[in-house]
Design a protein around this motif. Structure first.
Motif, PDB file in Angstrom:
ATOM      1  N   GLN A 220       0.738  -1.115  -0.264  1.00 17.88           N
ATOM      2  CA  GLN A 220       0.217  -0.125   0.255  1.00 17.88           C
ATOM      3  C   GLN A 220       1.145   0.999  -0.264  1.00 17.88           C
ATOM      4  N   LYS A 221       1.955   1.046   1.203  1.00 15.21           N
ATOM      5  CA  LYS A 221       2.614   2.309   0.777  1.00 15.21           C
ATOM      6  C   LYS A 221       3.524   2.427  -0.088  1.00 15.21           C
ATOM      7  N   MET A 222       4.125   1.503  -1.146  1.00 14.00           N
ATOM      8  CA  MET A 222       4.487   1.801  -2.297  1.00 14.00           C
ATOM      9  C   MET A 222       3.923   2.522  -3.551  1.00 14.00           C
ATOM     10  N   LEU A 223       1.911   1.996  -3.653  1.00 18.51           N
ATOM     11  CA  LEU A 223       1.651   2.420  -4.577  1.00 18.51           C
ATOM     12  C   LEU A 223       1.120   3.516  -4.652  1.00 18.51           C
ATOM     13  N   LEU A 224       1.140   4.143  -2.874  1.00 27.06           N
ATOM     14  CA  LEU A 224       0.311   5.793  -2.690  1.00 27.06           C
ATOM     15  C   LEU A 224       1.483   5.902  -2.932  1.00 27.06           C
ATOM     16  N   ASP A 225       3.057   5.843  -2.819  1.00 19.24           N
ATOM     17  CA  ASP A 225       4.209   6.746  -3.961  1.00 19.24           C
ATOM     18  C   ASP A 225       4.563   6.645  -4.379  1.00 19.24           C
ATOM     19  N   ASP A 226       4.173   5.859  -5.514  1.00 16.06           N
ATOM     20  CA  ASP A 226       3.560   5.741  -7.011  1.00 16.06           C
ATOM     21  C   ASP A 226       2.876   6.786  -7.170  1.00 16.06           C
ATOM     22  N   LEU A 227       1.665   6.582  -6.225  1.00 16.70           N
ATOM     23  CA  LEU A 227       0.284   7.980  -7.148  1.00 16.70           C
ATOM     24  C   LEU A 227       1.066   8.832  -6.562  1.00 16.70           C
ATOM     25  N   ASP A 228       2.002   9.530  -5.473  1.00 15.01           N
ATOM     26  CA  ASP A 228       2.273  10.368  -5.739  1.00 15.01           C
ATOM     27  C   ASP A 228       3.289  11.082  -6.319  1.00 15.01           C
TER      28      ASP A 228
END
Length: 141
Positions: free
Chosen positions: A47-55
């Protein structure tokens, strides 16, 4: 003959393989499979990696939009300057032609001066064309 003796033959076409699209960053993740199961999606690291990619993608999108706006402004400015250069070139050709014809009439005026009004008309028209062409050159610049 052997295969080495025929260098002009083309090799057989390569079989296309399905691979993950190559990205510019994080080359260590290019070999991983892209589909995630529900259990993997529940992991906080994923989830953190996906949120980082989203940002990161939102920042890149914002930057790309600002470049797009700058491109359209520059494109519009280039079109305006091109049109102005075209108009300026047209006026320059016209004024140069007017000066050339006026100068030719001024040179022709002494030849026909004794024939009456033709010499005076050539002189007057030549002066008018030379001054008109010079004035239009001055006006455009």
């Amino acid at each position: 003959m052997t295969d080495k003796a025929a260098p002009d033959e083309e090799p057989p076409p390569a079989v296309p393989q399905q691979e993950a699209p190559q990205s510019k960053g994080r080359r260590s993740f290019t070999g991983l499979r892209r589909e995630l199961s529900d259990e993997e999606l529940k992991s906080s690291g994923v989830q953190k990696m996906l949120l980082d990619d989203l940002d990161r993608l939102e920042r890149e999108l914002f930057d790309a939009q600002s470049y797009r706006d700058k491109f359209y402004e520059a494109d519009k400015r280039a079109a305006i300057l091109t049109e102005q250069a075209t108009k300026s070139t047209g006026w320059d050709i016209l004024s140069t032609l007017t000066i050339a014809v006026g100068s030719a009439l001024l040179g022709f005026a002494p030849v026909v001066w004794g024939t009456g009004l033709a010499g005076q008309g050539a002189l007057a028209l030549g002066i008018a064309l030379v001054f008109g062409g010079a004035f239009s050159k001055w006006l455009v610049k």
